[in-house]
Design a protein around this motif. Structure first.
Motif, PDB file in Angstrom:
ATOM      1  N   TYR A  38       1.329  -1.183  -0.164  1.00 47.30           N
ATOM      2  CA  TYR A  38       0.075   0.132  -0.122  1.00 47.30           C
ATOM      3  C   TYR A  38       0.412   1.581   0.090  1.00 47.30           C
ATOM      4  O   TYR A  38       1.744   1.426   0.638  1.00 47.30           O
ATOM      5  CB  TYR A  38      -0.827  -0.240   1.457  1.00 47.30           C
ATOM      6  CG  TYR A  38      -2.257  -1.127   0.722  1.00 47.30           C
ATOM      7  CD1 TYR A  38      -3.185  -0.891   0.497  1.00 47.30           C
ATOM      8  CD2 TYR A  38      -1.561  -2.112   1.661  1.00 47.30           C
ATOM      9  CE1 TYR A  38      -4.485  -1.826   0.349  1.00 47.30           C
ATOM     10  CE2 TYR A  38      -2.397  -3.375   0.794  1.00 47.30           C
ATOM     11  CZ  TYR A  38      -4.673  -3.278   0.854  1.00 47.30           C
ATOM     12  OH  TYR A  38      -5.191  -3.708   0.591  1.00 47.30           O
ATOM     13  N   PRO A  66       0.959   5.847  -0.127  1.00 49.39           N
ATOM     14  CA  PRO A  66       0.150   7.237   0.310  1.00 49.39           C
ATOM     15  C   PRO A  66       0.892   8.243  -1.163  1.00 49.39           C
ATOM     16  O   PRO A  66       2.547   7.331  -1.388  1.00 49.39           O
ATOM     17  CB  PRO A  66       0.496   7.891   1.511  1.00 49.39           C
ATOM     18  CG  PRO A  66       2.062   6.804   1.657  1.00 49.39           C
ATOM     19  CD  PRO A  66       2.079   5.608   0.679  1.00 49.39           C
ATOM     20  N   SER A 124      -4.394   7.021  -2.324  1.00 48.73           N
ATOM     21  CA  SER A 124      -3.629   5.690  -2.270  1.00 48.73           C
ATOM     22  C   SER A 124      -3.635   4.622  -3.387  1.00 48.73           C
ATOM     23  O   SER A 124      -4.610   4.654  -3.837  1.00 48.73           O
ATOM     24  CB  SER A 124      -4.193   5.570  -0.920  1.00 48.73           C
ATOM     25  OG  SER A 124      -5.683   5.080  -0.321  1.00 48.73           O
ATOM     26  N   ALA A 152      -7.835   8.423   2.184  1.00 55.58           N
ATOM     27  CA  ALA A 152      -6.250   7.890   1.349  1.00 55.58           C
ATOM     28  C   ALA A 152      -6.265   6.983   2.765  1.00 55.58           C
ATOM     29  O   ALA A 152      -5.900   5.744   2.348  1.00 55.58           O
ATOM     30  CB  ALA A 152      -5.171   8.717   1.047  1.00 55.58           C
TER      31      ALA A 152
END
Length: 234
Positions: free
Chosen positions: A90, A92, A101, A173
């Motif tokens: 993951y 941002p 994101s 996000a």
């Protein structure tokens, strides 16, 4: 982190660190997952510019390599290799004055983008689609010669038009990462409860600062090795 303030890099990164520790400590069930920082996104933007200057001579070294083997981010260092120990990641990303994101899936070779305003950001996501397969190939080169460097595909999670306040994109996000990781529907976070979601982030950070296990782990932090790669701050 006030009720109408735009989230800053250090607040985003603090939550990404907390996500890392929650999975490392098995407080969250999902495993084989990694969480990057704003610094990583900035590095990818810079490295992509170098890549475009001469694709044939571009090499994955220094900071990019350290990310690929889990030495970075240094806070919450996992030492887990992309596409071997980690199946998804993951990230941002700041696009102008807006936070989004995304989830990078190493298994399906794809990137799914989460934007609370439902916009497309192909140009901003392209550095990740182009460079991540090259990083994977570089760090696994000794064990897997067959890896290709074809770009990852990019898709966008369906999203209603949110963020009417204009200042909650960072909250969205982070919460979209949390929902996706835990298999929750994105609709659980909306403009009617985004203030409470912001308060929950503030509480989570306060709780982490008073968590004896996390405090002990943070006290054992060792700085990363120094490299000459230029990194552009927001």
């Amino acid at each position: 982190m006030g009720p109408t303030e735009w989230l800053q890099n250090h607040e985003i990164d603090a939550m990404m660190y907390l996500f890392t520790e929650r999975t490392s400590l098995r407080r969250w069930f999902p495993n084989k997952v990694a969480f990057m920082t704003c610094m990583f996104s900035n590095q990818m933007k810079y490295s992509f510019e170098e890549f475009r200057k001469d694709k044939k001579k571009f090499k994955v070294t220094g900071l990019l390599q350290q990310y690929g083997i889990g030495e970075l981010p240094a806070h919450g260092r996992t030492r887990q290799m992309w596409d071997l120990d980690v199946n998804r990641m993951y990230v941002p990303l700041n696009v102008g004055k807006h936070w989004i994101s995304m989830c990078v899936n190493f298994v399906t070779r794809s990137i799914e983008v989460f934007d609370c305003e439902g916009m497309k950001h192909n140009k901003s996501v392209e550095p990740f689609a182009a460079l991540i397969p090259r990083i994977v190939k570089a760090v696994q080169n000794s064990s897997n010669q067959q890896l290709n460097v074809k770009k990852y595909t990019i898709s966008y999670a369906p999203m209603s038009l949110l963020n009417k306040s204009g200042s909650d994109c960072g909250v969205y996000a982070l919460k979209h990462i949390e929902c996706h990781l835990l298999g929750l529907d994105f609709s659980l976070v909306n403009d009617d409860n985004i203030r409470e979601a912001r308060q929950k982030i503030a509480y989570d950070l306060w709780e982490a600062a008073n968590d004896h296990v996390l405090v002990s782990r943070m006290a054992q932090f060792t700085p990363p090795k120094t490299f000459s790669n230029l990194v552009v701050e927001l």
